[in-house]
Design a protein around this motif. Sequence first.
Motif, mmCIF file in Angstrom:
data_model
loop_
_atom_site.group_PDB
_atom_site.id
_atom_site.type_symbol
_atom_site.label_atom_id
_atom_site.label_comp_id
_atom_site.label_asym_id
_atom_site.label_seq_id
_atom_site.Cartn_x
_atom_site.Cartn_y
_atom_site.Cartn_z
ATOM 1 N N ALA A 253 0.831 -1.060 0.115
ATOM 2 C CA ALA A 253 -0.182 -0.094 0.046
ATOM 3 C C ALA A 253 0.860 1.421 0.009
ATOM 4 O O ALA A 253 0.688 2.201 -0.631
ATOM 5 C CB ALA A 253 -1.096 -0.147 1.256
ATOM 6 N N ARG A 254 1.912 1.280 0.863
ATOM 7 C CA ARG A 254 2.804 2.500 0.678
ATOM 8 C C ARG A 254 3.656 2.557 -0.588
ATOM 9 O O ARG A 254 3.890 3.815 -0.884
ATOM 10 C CB ARG A 254 3.806 2.310 2.194
ATOM 11 N N TRP A 255 3.895 1.470 -1.092
ATOM 12 C CA TRP A 255 4.854 1.464 -2.388
ATOM 13 C C TRP A 255 3.894 2.160 -3.432
ATOM 14 O O TRP A 255 4.484 2.756 -4.254
ATOM 15 C CB TRP A 255 5.282 0.046 -2.571
ATOM 16 N N PHE A 256 2.846 1.599 -3.554
ATOM 17 C CA PHE A 256 1.772 2.092 -4.726
ATOM 18 C C PHE A 256 1.265 3.747 -4.387
ATOM 19 O O PHE A 256 1.047 4.132 -5.347
ATOM 20 C CB PHE A 256 0.666 1.260 -4.954
ATOM 21 N N ALA A 257 1.060 4.143 -3.279
ATOM 22 C CA ALA A 257 0.610 5.122 -2.824
ATOM 23 C C ALA A 257 1.495 5.882 -1.931
ATOM 24 O O ALA A 257 1.097 6.125 -0.556
ATOM 25 C CB ALA A 257 -0.807 5.355 -2.290
ATOM 26 N N PRO A 258 2.916 6.271 -2.091
ATOM 27 C CA PRO A 258 3.508 6.986 -1.178
ATOM 28 C C PRO A 258 3.147 8.144 -0.629
ATOM 29 O O PRO A 258 3.644 8.469 0.477
ATOM 30 C CB PRO A 258 4.964 6.965 -1.889
ATOM 31 N N ALA A 259 2.499 8.892 -1.368
ATOM 32 C CA ALA A 259 2.159 10.399 -0.806
ATOM 33 C C ALA A 259 0.992 10.245 -0.037
ATOM 34 O O ALA A 259 0.439 11.284 0.782
ATOM 35 C CB ALA A 259 1.931 11.461 -1.967
ATOM 36 N N ALA A 260 0.408 9.242 0.165
ATOM 37 C CA ALA A 260 -0.826 9.182 1.069
ATOM 38 C C ALA A 260 -0.640 9.085 2.534
ATOM 39 O O ALA A 260 0.460 8.902 2.770
ATOM 40 C CB ALA A 260 -1.764 7.960 0.479
ATOM 41 N N GLY A 261 -1.741 9.280 3.176
ATOM 42 C CA GLY A 261 -1.680 9.033 4.720
ATOM 43 C C GLY A 261 -2.014 7.514 5.189
ATOM 44 O O GLY A 261 -2.652 6.613 4.687
ATOM 45 N N ALA A 262 -2.279 7.644 6.434
ATOM 46 C CA ALA A 262 -2.718 6.509 7.184
ATOM 47 C C ALA A 262 -4.049 6.098 6.782
ATOM 48 O O ALA A 262 -4.579 4.970 6.653
ATOM 49 C CB ALA A 262 -2.489 6.406 8.721
ATOM 50 N N VAL A 263 -4.820 6.922 6.507
ATOM 51 C CA VAL A 263 -6.259 6.873 6.161
ATOM 52 C C VAL A 263 -6.641 6.306 4.917
ATOM 53 O O VAL A 263 -7.359 5.159 4.707
ATOM 54 C CB VAL A 263 -7.135 8.304 6.228
ATOM 55 N N ARG A 264 -5.751 6.470 3.755
ATOM 56 C CA ARG A 264 -5.744 5.910 2.561
ATOM 57 C C ARG A 264 -5.116 4.652 2.549
ATOM 58 O O ARG A 264 -5.361 3.533 2.062
ATOM 59 C CB ARG A 264 -5.340 6.794 1.636
ATOM 60 N N TRP A 265 -4.044 4.461 3.242
ATOM 61 C CA TRP A 265 -3.250 3.299 3.326
ATOM 62 C C TRP A 265 -4.037 2.060 3.901
ATOM 63 O O TRP A 265 -3.833 0.985 3.618
ATOM 64 C CB TRP A 265 -2.027 3.537 4.175
ATOM 65 N N LEU A 266 -5.234 2.436 4.772
ATOM 66 C CA LEU A 266 -5.670 1.470 5.434
ATOM 67 C C LEU A 266 -6.660 0.773 4.614
ATOM 68 O O LEU A 266 -6.519 -0.511 4.570
ATOM 69 C CB LEU A 266 -6.537 2.072 6.446
ATOM 70 N N GLY A 267 -7.026 1.261 3.711
ATOM 71 C CA GLY A 267 -8.173 0.641 2.632
ATOM 72 C C GLY A 267 -7.291 -0.085 1.603
ATOM 73 O O GLY A 267 -7.383 -1.222 1.094
ATOM 74 N N TRP A 268 -6.221 0.672 1.262
ATOM 75 C CA TRP A 268 -5.295 -0.150 0.105
ATOM 76 C C TRP A 268 -4.659 -1.375 0.967
ATOM 77 O O TRP A 268 -4.511 -2.385 0.093
ATOM 78 C CB TRP A 268 -4.226 0.899 -0.319
ATOM 79 N N SER A 269 -4.072 -1.264 2.068
ATOM 80 C CA SER A 269 -3.686 -2.503 2.864
ATOM 81 C C SER A 269 -4.653 -3.611 3.012
ATOM 82 O O SER A 269 -4.185 -4.884 2.626
ATOM 83 C CB SER A 269 -3.137 -1.933 4.161
ATOM 84 N N ALA A 270 -5.934 -3.323 3.215
ATOM 85 C CA ALA A 270 -6.937 -4.293 3.300
ATOM 86 C C ALA A 270 -7.174 -4.982 1.813
ATOM 87 O O ALA A 270 -7.228 -6.106 1.703
ATOM 88 C CB ALA A 270 -8.218 -3.934 3.558
ATOM 89 N N ALA A 271 -7.273 -4.247 0.888
ATOM 90 C CA ALA A 271 -7.173 -4.664 -0.717
ATOM 91 C C ALA A 271 -5.901 -5.701 -0.978
ATOM 92 O O ALA A 271 -6.268 -6.578 -1.497
ATOM 93 C CB ALA A 271 -7.487 -3.438 -1.635
ATOM 94 N N TRP A 272 -4.966 -5.040 -0.501
ATOM 95 C CA TRP A 272 -3.587 -5.922 -0.963
ATOM 96 C C TRP A 272 -3.613 -7.137 -0.033
ATOM 97 O O TRP A 272 -3.093 -8.232 -0.569
ATOM 98 C CB TRP A 272 -2.268 -4.969 -0.887
ATOM 99 N N GLY A 273 -4.013 -7.276 1.182
ATOM 100 C CA GLY A 273 -3.953 -8.096 1.963
ATOM 101 C C GLY A 273 -4.878 -9.419 1.390
ATOM 102 O O GLY A 273 -4.626 -10.622 1.361
ATOM 103 N N ALA A 274 -6.083 -8.995 0.560
ATOM 104 C CA ALA A 274 -6.940 -9.964 0.132
ATOM 105 C C ALA A 274 -6.346 -10.515 -1.203
ATOM 106 O O ALA A 274 -6.354 -11.730 -1.270
ATOM 107 C CB ALA A 274 -8.526 -9.309 -0.180
ATOM 108 N N VAL A 275 -5.624 -9.700 -1.885
ATOM 109 C CA VAL A 275 -4.865 -10.110 -3.341
ATOM 110 C C VAL A 275 -3.946 -11.003 -2.825
ATOM 111 O O VAL A 275 -3.799 -12.186 -3.468
ATOM 112 C CB VAL A 275 -4.505 -9.162 -4.151
ATOM 113 N N VAL A 276 -3.291 -10.918 -1.537
ATOM 114 C CA VAL A 276 -1.827 -11.737 -1.380
ATOM 115 C C VAL A 276 -2.712 -13.178 -1.065
ATOM 116 O O VAL A 276 -1.814 -14.259 -1.436
ATOM 117 C CB VAL A 276 -1.034 -11.194 -0.259
#
Length: 382
Positions: A253-276
């Motif tokens: 999540a941080r690598w694909f959206a380095p300029a985002a904050g914890a709020v946006r990283w939270l959704g992306w982290s959940a999505a990438w966890g499902a993919v993994v």
Amino acid sequence: MVVLLAVSAICALSLGTPYVPPHRLLAAVLDGDTTLAGIVVTELRVPRVVLALVAGACLGAAGLVLQEAVRNPLAVPEMLGVSSGAALGVAAPLVLSLSLPAVAQPLLAIGGAALGGGLTLLAAGLGRSPSAVLLTGAAVAAALQAALLVLMVMADQLDLQLIYRYLLGSLSARTWDDVAGLWPWLLVAAPALVLCAPVLSVMRLGDEDAEALGVRAQRARLTALAIAVVLIAPVTAVCGPVAWVGFLAPHLARWFAPAAGAVRWLGWSAAWGAVVVIVADVPARLALAPVETPAGAWTALLGVPAGVALMRSGGRGRATRRRPAPSAAPGDALPGQRKAAPGAPSHVPGPGVPDGVDGEESRSGGPSGGASGTTTGTEDVR
């Protein structure tokens, strides 16, 4: 991410025995219990895919919550005693032949996860130092895993298979009943995640800055641990600790959206966890068919090197962005200051200051201590 998710879901639903072509999947689902393909797809493969998505999303979000709360990119459930505690809480009653209803398994997992995470924070002084939390959590996790190994010695062959799942994590033989047991806990954890995300952004600043902004750091850290426990424990009760998903997903999540904050990283982290998880479950089911391997073995095998590579690339990117600008050479003009022409005096007197009078004398009122004149030139900041 969408391509990986779609391809992995189609492979998980189609491949295996019996093989169902992708163009026949919809018909197999509509057939339901009337054909062998319909039974296999609707009763075994679809719930396994849904469980992989839900479990991966929970583990990915919990990993980000723990990393942001402890301010350490290595703070994952496996390194803080949370996953090991949840696995021990579920496996111990099974080996000790305690007759408990299936509804109690998530509660046992939550108790074990809270015990492991609480011991880590208490032993590390409630998380004052990120490195202390990580080292203490590794020790607590090792102790809990040693207790699981003792249970393996005491268990018979059937219980040994169950403990094996709680050591590595597996989605084998999961049904709709297992998926349905996760929804009540998700209804509790989802609103808590939404409320917790802005506080995580403040926690990134450090305990002192967070306290200055009105956030009680220790209380916020304990709350983040409680939310992570509610996310991890029910998943562990169903399919065991699928290892290192909470490590890899936040870094993706941080690598694909380095300029985002914890709020946006939270959704992306959940999505990438499902993919993994869904990507790892395909080789776990098919690589050594007809024998299934644990999905947690594949997530650890692929997730740890990928996570380390993402950390290294992210560190180099931050170092490049923070590289200081070259210092001005002697004689260069500062911003807002005109450079003197060759041969011109370096000091230009201001209005009302006679030639030959030094700027310092002008500021102090001259050698006679008179009234101060107009300040010119570049003053030293004392």
